[in-house]
Design a protein around this motif. Structure first.
Motif, PDB file in Angstrom:
ATOM      1  N   SER A  68       0.831  -1.223   0.000  1.00 21.36           N
ATOM      2  CA  SER A  68       0.000   0.000   0.000  1.00 21.36           C
ATOM      3  C   SER A  68       0.854   1.257   0.000  1.00 21.36           C
ATOM      4  O   SER A  68       0.478   2.256   0.599  1.00 21.36           O
ATOM      5  N   GLY A 126       3.008   4.033  -2.390  1.00 16.72           N
ATOM      6  CA  GLY A 126       3.279   4.562  -3.728  1.00 16.72           C
ATOM      7  C   GLY A 126       4.579   5.332  -3.667  1.00 16.72           C
ATOM      8  O   GLY A 126       4.868   5.973  -2.662  1.00 16.72           O
ATOM      9  N   ARG A 144      -8.803   2.826 -13.421  1.00 16.32           N
ATOM     10  CA  ARG A 144      -7.925   3.669 -12.612  1.00 16.32           C
ATOM     11  C   ARG A 144      -6.861   4.357 -13.470  1.00 16.32           C
ATOM     12  O   ARG A 144      -6.536   5.522 -13.256  1.00 16.32           O
ATOM     13  N   GLU A 171      -8.354   7.281 -15.184  1.00 12.76           N
ATOM     14  CA  GLU A 171      -8.573   8.345 -14.210  1.00 12.76           C
ATOM     15  C   GLU A 171      -7.256   9.060 -13.886  1.00 12.76           C
ATOM     16  O   GLU A 171      -7.192  10.290 -13.842  1.00 12.76           O
ATOM     17  N   LEU A 172      -6.198   8.269 -13.693  1.00 10.27           N
ATOM     18  CA  LEU A 172      -4.908   8.858 -13.315  1.00 10.27           C
ATOM     19  C   LEU A 172      -4.320   9.699 -14.443  1.00 10.27           C
ATOM     20  O   LEU A 172      -3.779  10.776 -14.208  1.00 10.27           O
ATOM     21  N   LEU A 212       0.524   6.447  -7.942  1.00 12.58           N
ATOM     22  CA  LEU A 212      -0.832   6.345  -7.398  1.00 12.58           C
ATOM     23  C   LEU A 212      -1.576   5.115  -7.916  1.00 12.58           C
ATOM     24  O   LEU A 212      -2.740   4.917  -7.577  1.00 12.58           O
ATOM     25  N   ASN A 253      -1.697   2.018  -7.317  1.00 12.28           N
ATOM     26  CA  ASN A 253      -2.257   1.030  -6.388  1.00 12.28           C
ATOM     27  C   ASN A 253      -3.138   1.688  -5.329  1.00 12.28           C
ATOM     28  O   ASN A 253      -3.455   1.061  -4.328  1.00 12.28           O
ATOM     29  N   ASP A 254      -3.537   2.953  -5.564  1.00  8.95           N
ATOM     30  CA  ASP A 254      -4.338   3.694  -4.595  1.00  8.95           C
ATOM     31  C   ASP A 254      -3.712   3.563  -3.201  1.00  8.95           C
ATOM     32  O   ASP A 254      -4.336   3.071  -2.266  1.00  8.95           O
ATOM     33  N   ASP A 263      -1.966   3.858   0.559  1.00 10.34           N
ATOM     34  CA  ASP A 263      -2.266   4.508   1.831  1.00 10.34           C
ATOM     35  C   ASP A 263      -1.139   5.468   2.208  1.00 10.34           C
ATOM     36  O   ASP A 263      -1.358   6.452   2.901  1.00 10.34           O
ATOM     37  N   LEU A 287      -5.588  14.127  -1.245  1.00  8.20           N
ATOM     38  CA  LEU A 287      -5.278  12.827  -0.654  1.00  8.20           C
ATOM     39  C   LEU A 287      -5.464  12.877   0.868  1.00  8.20           C
ATOM     40  O   LEU A 287      -5.880  11.903   1.494  1.00  8.20           O
ATOM     41  N   LYS A 293      -8.786  12.087   1.848  1.00  5.98           N
ATOM     42  CA  LYS A 293      -9.104  10.648   1.769  1.00  5.98           C
ATOM     43  C   LYS A 293      -8.359   9.870   2.836  1.00  5.98           C
ATOM     44  O   LYS A 293      -8.252   8.635   2.762  1.00  5.98           O
ATOM     45  N   LYS A 333      -5.188   9.670   3.414  1.00  7.28           N
ATOM     46  CA  LYS A 333      -3.922   9.071   2.981  1.00  7.28           C
ATOM     47  C   LYS A 333      -2.771   9.822   3.635  1.00  7.28           C
ATOM     48  O   LYS A 333      -2.914  10.995   3.999  1.00  7.28           O
TER      49      LYS A 333
END
Ligand SMILES: Nc1ncnc2c1ncn2[C@@H]1O[C@H](COP(=O)(O)OP(=O)(O)OP(=O)(O)O)[C@@H](O)[C@H]1O
Ligand SMILES: [Mg+2]
Lengths: 246, 256
Positions: free
Chosen positions: A80, A82, A117, A120-121, A152, A154-155, A157, A183, A186, A188
């Motif tokens: 998790s 990036g 994803r 989106e990225l 990003l 792997n979305d 944390d 972020l 969210k 993160k």
């Protein structure tokens, strides 16, 4: 508050032949869940070395390190996480979509989700139009955008960024700042290094100031500036701090 | 497993998007085309020559692809610094080495399939084809040979520069395919410590000559017995496993 990242008395010495470079000398700090942590210091302070240790690319010779509750030497610790490296260089014969697909596959992300994803990225970093172009012809800034997008995929944390805004134009910089701030909403955690002090001031919750492998100060931006007179910027604080050290 | 494959599949794109492969392909087509045009004029013994020469070319060209692509993987990753984002993914260093090795095997096998296919078609046009069994064995041995070549190139790429790696790989190939039998004979007839050392040396070198079915195919001999095929396959697996395992260990200890 959970600690996402902790370093305890972290040291690292590079050995090339007989020459030894003590890059980190007993660093201790913690980064909390949902926080944006700016890691600042002049060239050669040891920022990249710290980041490489956090990712298990280098193994610390002394001290303890924990990333999302695990030792960074374990591949699972990076599930998790990036990472955007200092030098954005990727396989030049691939397109951004192919690169992100490869990394997504390594993370074991399900095909349909990954495809959505990636779209989106690429929209997020404003590379939609170039998504099927081979990266060999990309400019430095475009590569930097690809680099941000892949961090990003792997979305994560925990996002670790090594000088993320270098090579970006003002619009792209602002864009990246917005993304980093979003972020935080969210929940993160972001750990990023920089020498762009004005930049760090704009987004960080807390900062750590590193010089010659030693942490000079860690704390919320306001607190560190609060010690000094009114109206002082981080820039002057930072320069003062380092001058005093020298 | 998915991670290994993801790393390997990137190399396929590299094969398709770089010129090396196409140059070899055109070269092979031109040479075989030229040779078979000679057979239409009934030059004595030319069909046997096509088989001999063609088989050697197919092996050599796939060998070149296997060595050059595999050998440059790790140095390329280190030099371009693409290794850092890769290492930051949840993969172990052994996985990266394994993925790169597999990529080398897959792309050299794809090239080999194409080259070997062309070779078989030329034989068929010339009306001098071999039994399917023997051609099948030639095919399998070709792939096994490439596995061994890729494993050696991958191992060496962790301990020496790209140039040294390619030179040593080519030298090993030439020396062993040419002189392995003489080494064996001299070991058999030597005595004392030289016999022991020579024996160890003989058993440790990669036996490229095991995979060479050139003479068998040229003269359309009978296919090899099954147990030899199994033994060579096993030999390849063990040799590759050991090399890739140690390549991973060396890479893990590397300071980046
Ligand atoms: N591979 C290496 N071998 C030997 N010394 C190294 C190596 N990498 C870094 N160093 C040394 O370690 C120290 C810290 O380097 P590091 O790259 O961590 O600094 P940094 O804070 O990221 O600097 P910059 O802002 O320039 O990126 C420097 O003195 C550098 O010369
Ligand atoms: Mg740095």
């Amino acid at each position: 508050m959970r600690e996402v990242l902790t370093a305890n008395n972290l040291s690292y010495t590079y050995e090339t032949g007989k020459k030894k470079v003590e890059a980190l000398k007993g660093l201790s700090f913690a980064v909390n869940d949902g926080e944006i942590f700016g890691f600042i210091g002049p060239n050669g302070a040891g920022k990249t070395t710290t980041i490489k240790l956090l990712l298990g690319i280098l193994i610390s010779q002394k001290g303890e390190l924990s990333v999302l509750g695990k030792s960074p030497t374990l591949p699972e610790a990076r599930k998790s996480v990036g990472y955007m490296p200092e030098i954005a260089n990727y396989y030049r014969y691939l397109t951004p979509v192919e690169l992100l697909t490869m990394y997504g596959d390594i993370f074991g992300i399900e095909k349909k989700l990954l495809k959505a994803r990636i779209n989106e990225l690429l929209r997020l970093v404003d590379l939609e139009k170039e998504s099927d172009r081979i990266m060999g012809t990309f400019s430095k800034g475009m590569m930097q955008k690809v680099s941000f997008a892949q961090a990003l995929v792997n979305d994560p944390d925990l996002l670790i960024l090594d000088e993320p805004s270098s090579g970006l134009d003002p619009v792209a910089r602002k864009n990246m700042r917005e993304v980093i701030k979003s972020l935080r909403d969210k929940d993160k955690t972001v750990f990023f290094s920089s020498h762009e002090l004005s930049e760090v001031e704009l987004v960080s919750d807390r900062i750590g100031i590193l010089n010659r492998g030693e942490l000079l100060a860690v704390g919320p931006v306001e607190d560190l500036l609060g010690e000094k007179e009114e109206g002082q910027t981080l820039e002057s604080y930072f320069l003062n701090m380092i001058e005093r050290e020298i | 497993m998915k991670a290994i494959w993801a790393i390997a599949s990137v190399m396929m794109r590299e094969l398709v998007r770089k010129k090396d492969f196409y140059i070899l392909l055109i070269f092979l087509l031109a040479l075989l085309g030229f040779l078979s045009s000679q057979s239409f004029f009934n030059v004595e013994g030319i069909s046997r020559y096509i088989k001999d020469f063609g088989y050697s070319l197919v092996t050599l060209f796939s060998f070149i692809i296997a060595v050059t692509f595999t050998a440059k993987q790790m140095p390329g990753e280190l030099e371009s610094k693409t290794i850092y984002p890769l290492l930051a993914k949840p993969v172990s260093r052994h996985t990266i080495i394994l993925g790169k090795f597999l990529g080398g095997v897959v792309i050299s096998s794809i090239s080999f399939v194409l080259f070997y296919g062309i070779f078989c078609i030329f034989q068929w046009i010339g009306g001098t084809g071999n039994s399917f069994m023997l051609l099948g064995q030639g095919f399998l041995f070709g792939i096994l040979f490439l596995c061994l070549v890729c494993a050696i190139a991958m191992f060496l790429s962790n301990i020496m520069t790209l140039g040294a790696n390619i030179t040593l790989s080519v030298l090993l190939y030439i020396m062993i395919s040419g002189f392995a039998d003489s080494v064996r004979d001299s070991v058999l007839f030597s005595k004392g410590i030289t016999s022991v050392l020579g024996g160890i040396f003989y058993y440790l070198i990669p036996h490229f000559e095991f995979y060479d079915l050139r003479i068998r195919i040229t003269h359309s001999w009978d296919p090899l017995p099954g147990w030899i095929v199994v033994a060579v396959a096993l030999y390849t697996c063990i040799y590759c496993f050991v090399l890739i395992y140690f390549a991973g260990l060396i890479f893990r200890r590397k300071r980046l």
